[in-house]
Enzyme design. Sequence first.
Site, PDB file in Angstrom:
ATOM      1  N   GLY A   2       0.785  -1.175   0.052  1.00  0.00           N
ATOM      2  CA  GLY A   2       0.121  -0.028  -0.077  1.00  0.00           C
ATOM      3  C   GLY A   2       0.775   1.263  -0.043  1.00  0.00           C
ATOM      4  O   GLY A   2       0.610   2.119   0.755  1.00  0.00           O
ATOM      5  N   SER A  55       1.275   3.514  -2.506  1.00  0.00           N
ATOM      6  CA  SER A  55       0.871   4.449  -3.513  1.00  0.00           C
ATOM      7  C   SER A  55       0.256   5.900  -2.860  1.00  0.00           C
ATOM      8  O   SER A  55       0.407   6.825  -3.631  1.00  0.00           O
ATOM      9  CB  SER A  55      -0.177   3.898  -4.427  1.00  0.00           C
ATOM     10  N   ASN A  62       1.305  -2.443   5.506  1.00  0.00           N
ATOM     11  CA  ASN A  62       0.880  -1.101   5.463  1.00  0.00           C
ATOM     12  C   ASN A  62      -0.571  -1.192   4.897  1.00  0.00           C
ATOM     13  O   ASN A  62      -1.408  -0.334   5.214  1.00  0.00           O
ATOM     14  CB  ASN A  62       1.593  -0.129   5.137  1.00  0.00           C
ATOM     15  N   SER A  83      -3.603  -0.118  14.549  1.00  0.00           N
ATOM     16  CA  SER A  83      -4.269   1.330  14.890  1.00  0.00           C
ATOM     17  C   SER A  83      -4.642   1.270  16.216  1.00  0.00           C
ATOM     18  O   SER A  83      -4.804   0.234  16.772  1.00  0.00           O
ATOM     19  CB  SER A  83      -5.484   1.082  13.743  1.00  0.00           C
ATOM     20  N   TYR A 131     -13.069  -3.091  11.151  1.00  0.00           N
ATOM     21  CA  TYR A 131     -11.528  -2.609  11.164  1.00  0.00           C
ATOM     22  C   TYR A 131     -10.932  -2.762  12.390  1.00  0.00           C
ATOM     23  O   TYR A 131      -9.994  -3.276  12.443  1.00  0.00           O
ATOM     24  CB  TYR A 131     -11.670  -1.261  10.592  1.00  0.00           C
ATOM     25  N   VAL A 132     -11.650  -2.699  13.519  1.00  0.00           N
ATOM     26  CA  VAL A 132     -11.058  -3.019  14.951  1.00  0.00           C
ATOM     27  C   VAL A 132     -10.555  -4.360  15.138  1.00  0.00           C
ATOM     28  O   VAL A 132      -9.576  -4.668  15.484  1.00  0.00           O
ATOM     29  CB  VAL A 132     -12.157  -2.624  16.075  1.00  0.00           C
ATOM     30  N   ALA A 133     -11.497  -5.432  14.613  1.00  0.00           N
ATOM     31  CA  ALA A 133     -11.032  -6.738  14.865  1.00  0.00           C
ATOM     32  C   ALA A 133      -9.863  -6.922  13.770  1.00  0.00           C
ATOM     33  O   ALA A 133      -8.715  -7.859  14.352  1.00  0.00           O
ATOM     34  CB  ALA A 133     -12.062  -7.522  14.181  1.00  0.00           C
ATOM     35  N   LYS A 187      -7.481  -4.909  13.223  1.00  0.00           N
ATOM     36  CA  LYS A 187      -6.325  -4.423  13.750  1.00  0.00           C
ATOM     37  C   LYS A 187      -5.707  -5.060  14.905  1.00  0.00           C
ATOM     38  O   LYS A 187      -4.825  -4.934  15.424  1.00  0.00           O
ATOM     39  CB  LYS A 187      -6.310  -2.642  13.930  1.00  0.00           C
TER      40      LYS A 187
HETATM   41  P1  NAP Z   1      -4.949   5.198   2.578  1.00  0.00           P
HETATM   42  O1  NAP Z   1      -4.347   6.557   2.037  1.00  0.00           O
HETATM   43  O2  NAP Z   1      -6.333   4.681   2.269  1.00  0.00           O
HETATM   44  O3  NAP Z   1      -4.066   4.164   1.588  1.00  0.00           O
HETATM   45  C1  NAP Z   1      -4.008   2.658   1.588  1.00  0.00           C
HETATM   46  C2  NAP Z   1      -3.056   1.950   0.798  1.00  0.00           C
HETATM   47  O4  NAP Z   1      -3.340   0.657   0.630  1.00  0.00           O
HETATM   48  C3  NAP Z   1      -3.296   2.711  -0.719  1.00  0.00           C
HETATM   49  O5  NAP Z   1      -1.978   2.631  -1.295  1.00  0.00           O
HETATM   50  C4  NAP Z   1      -3.891   1.273  -1.397  1.00  0.00           C
HETATM   51  O6  NAP Z   1      -3.748   1.185  -3.019  1.00  0.00           O
HETATM   52  C5  NAP Z   1      -3.561   0.416  -0.599  1.00  0.00           C
HETATM   53  N1  NAP Z   1      -4.512  -1.217  -0.596  1.00  0.00           N
HETATM   54  C6  NAP Z   1      -5.679  -0.993  -0.424  1.00  0.00           C
HETATM   55  N2  NAP Z   1      -6.133  -2.323  -0.594  1.00  0.00           N
HETATM   56  C7  NAP Z   1      -5.167  -2.995  -1.109  1.00  0.00           C
HETATM   57  C8  NAP Z   1      -5.017  -4.298  -1.610  1.00  0.00           C
HETATM   58  N3  NAP Z   1      -5.957  -5.111  -1.441  1.00  0.00           N
HETATM   59  N4  NAP Z   1      -3.611  -4.606  -2.008  1.00  0.00           N
HETATM   60  C9  NAP Z   1      -2.633  -3.976  -1.811  1.00  0.00           C
HETATM   61  N5  NAP Z   1      -2.570  -2.608  -1.672  1.00  0.00           N
HETATM   62  C10 NAP Z   1      -4.026  -2.058  -1.022  1.00  0.00           C
HETATM   63  O7  NAP Z   1      -4.838   4.850   3.665  1.00  0.00           O
HETATM   64  P2  NAP Z   1      -3.564   5.304   4.969  1.00  0.00           P
HETATM   65  O8  NAP Z   1      -4.497   6.250   5.837  1.00  0.00           O
HETATM   66  O9  NAP Z   1      -2.568   5.702   4.413  1.00  0.00           O
HETATM   67  O10 NAP Z   1      -3.458   4.029   5.792  1.00  0.00           O
HETATM   68  C11 NAP Z   1      -2.378   3.341   5.871  1.00  0.00           C
HETATM   69  C12 NAP Z   1      -2.578   2.070   6.764  1.00  0.00           C
HETATM   70  O11 NAP Z   1      -2.533   2.743   8.111  1.00  0.00           O
HETATM   71  C13 NAP Z   1      -3.777   1.372   7.012  1.00  0.00           C
HETATM   72  O12 NAP Z   1      -3.371   0.039   7.353  1.00  0.00           O
HETATM   73  C14 NAP Z   1      -4.712   1.796   7.996  1.00  0.00           C
HETATM   74  O13 NAP Z   1      -5.502   1.090   8.522  1.00  0.00           O
HETATM   75  C15 NAP Z   1      -3.741   2.251   8.921  1.00  0.00           C
HETATM   76  N6  NAP Z   1      -3.910   3.452   9.812  1.00  0.00           N
HETATM   77  C16 NAP Z   1      -4.314   4.697   9.191  1.00  0.00           C
HETATM   78  C17 NAP Z   1      -4.918   5.722   9.930  1.00  0.00           C
HETATM   79  C18 NAP Z   1      -5.205   7.263   9.646  1.00  0.00           C
HETATM   80  O14 NAP Z   1      -5.547   7.869  10.489  1.00  0.00           O
HETATM   81  N7  NAP Z   1      -5.128   7.270   8.417  1.00  0.00           N
HETATM   82  C19 NAP Z   1      -4.949   5.319  11.443  1.00  0.00           C
HETATM   83  C20 NAP Z   1      -4.910   3.903  12.006  1.00  0.00           C
HETATM   84  C21 NAP Z   1      -3.997   3.162  11.142  1.00  0.00           C
HETATM   85  P3  NAP Z   1      -4.653   2.200  -3.763  1.00  0.00           P
HETATM   86  O15 NAP Z   1      -3.807   3.451  -3.848  1.00  0.00           O
HETATM   87  O16 NAP Z   1      -4.413   1.318  -5.293  1.00  0.00           O
HETATM   88  O17 NAP Z   1      -6.056   2.213  -3.487  1.00  0.00           O
END
Ligand code: NAP
Length: 254
Positions: free
Chosen positions: A13, A15, A97, A149, A162-164, A166
């Site tokens: 992830g 990108s 990630n 998370s 999502y909670v489950a 994480k």
């Molecule tokens: P994001 O901006 O939505 O980015 C998610 C990334 O995961 C994108 O690159 C997406 O690719 C990729 N992805 C989604 N489904 C996929 C799949 N099936 N196979 C491969 N790649 C996939 O999310 P983010 O906020 O950066 O979150 C990153 C991580 O941090 C996640 O695990 C999220 O749960 C965790 N997190 C985030 C927060 C927050 O506040 N943002 C808080 C706690 C935890 P595409 O671009 O192709 O969609």
Amino acid sequence: MPANNKRTVVITGGSRGIGRAICLAFAGPDTQIYFNYFSPGDPAAEEAEADRTETLTAGAGGAAKGVSVNVVSEKEVAAFFDTILGETGRIDVLVNNAGITRDGLLVRMKGEDWDAVLDINLKGTFNCTKIAARTMMKQRSGYIINIASIVGVTGNPGQVNYVASKAGIIGFTKAVAKELATRGITVNAVAPGFIETDMTALLADKVKAAMIGQIPLGRSGKPEDVASVVAFLASAKAAYITGQIIHVSGGMYI
Ligand code: NAP
């Protein structure tokens, strides 16, 4: 050292959002980064985001290759790692990630939304870790960092899936840390709080303000706040840390 004398770092992830910031945190002349991405929605837009991560990483003096690979597919994940191993011969760091949300209250949640979140967040982490671990075990070295998370520890209404996923990642991290410790591999998780990315951009302003009100440091986090901790956990400075969940949440969880 790898065939090309570079440290091989794999980030799922990569990108957008936190994953892109992690790519940039690892960017350097001695590191070859591979990242994946995958959303079936708009392939051209996702490719453009992946290209941007590659360009930004190159601008920071590094090298990153982005590939569309669904972490849920064992076959695609295996092919992804085969290519990486063919090019570098090793895997030094894996960052799990990739993640999604499909929020809703328990009583209204569709089974497909439960499955999608558990599949991508938890099974995707299992798929990539299983393959990377084989190589790291042979090397007798490696760093695995899983992005969990804060809600995996505290719980959160409207996000049972999502909670489950994480909370599962947190348990998975601890168990894998115990399995791989004797092979010189550390396994840790980073638990972000409220970080500004596409994932949180959709939240209503009222919800965002309420969340920021719960953060002792008084601000939302940036992807870079998470990325710097991931880079630390993948460094020799963190060599004696394994099985830990590091909260990066401005004090939301104390
Ligand atoms: P994001 O901006 O939505 O980015 C998610 C990334 O995961 C994108 O690159 C997406 O690719 C990729 N992805 C989604 N489904 C996929 C799949 N099936 N196979 C491969 N790649 C996939 O999310 P983010 O906020 O950066 O979150 C990153 C991580 O941090 C996640 O695990 C999220 O749960 C965790 N997190 C985030 C927060 C927050 O506040 N943002 C808080 C706690 C935890 P595409 O671009 O192709 O969609």
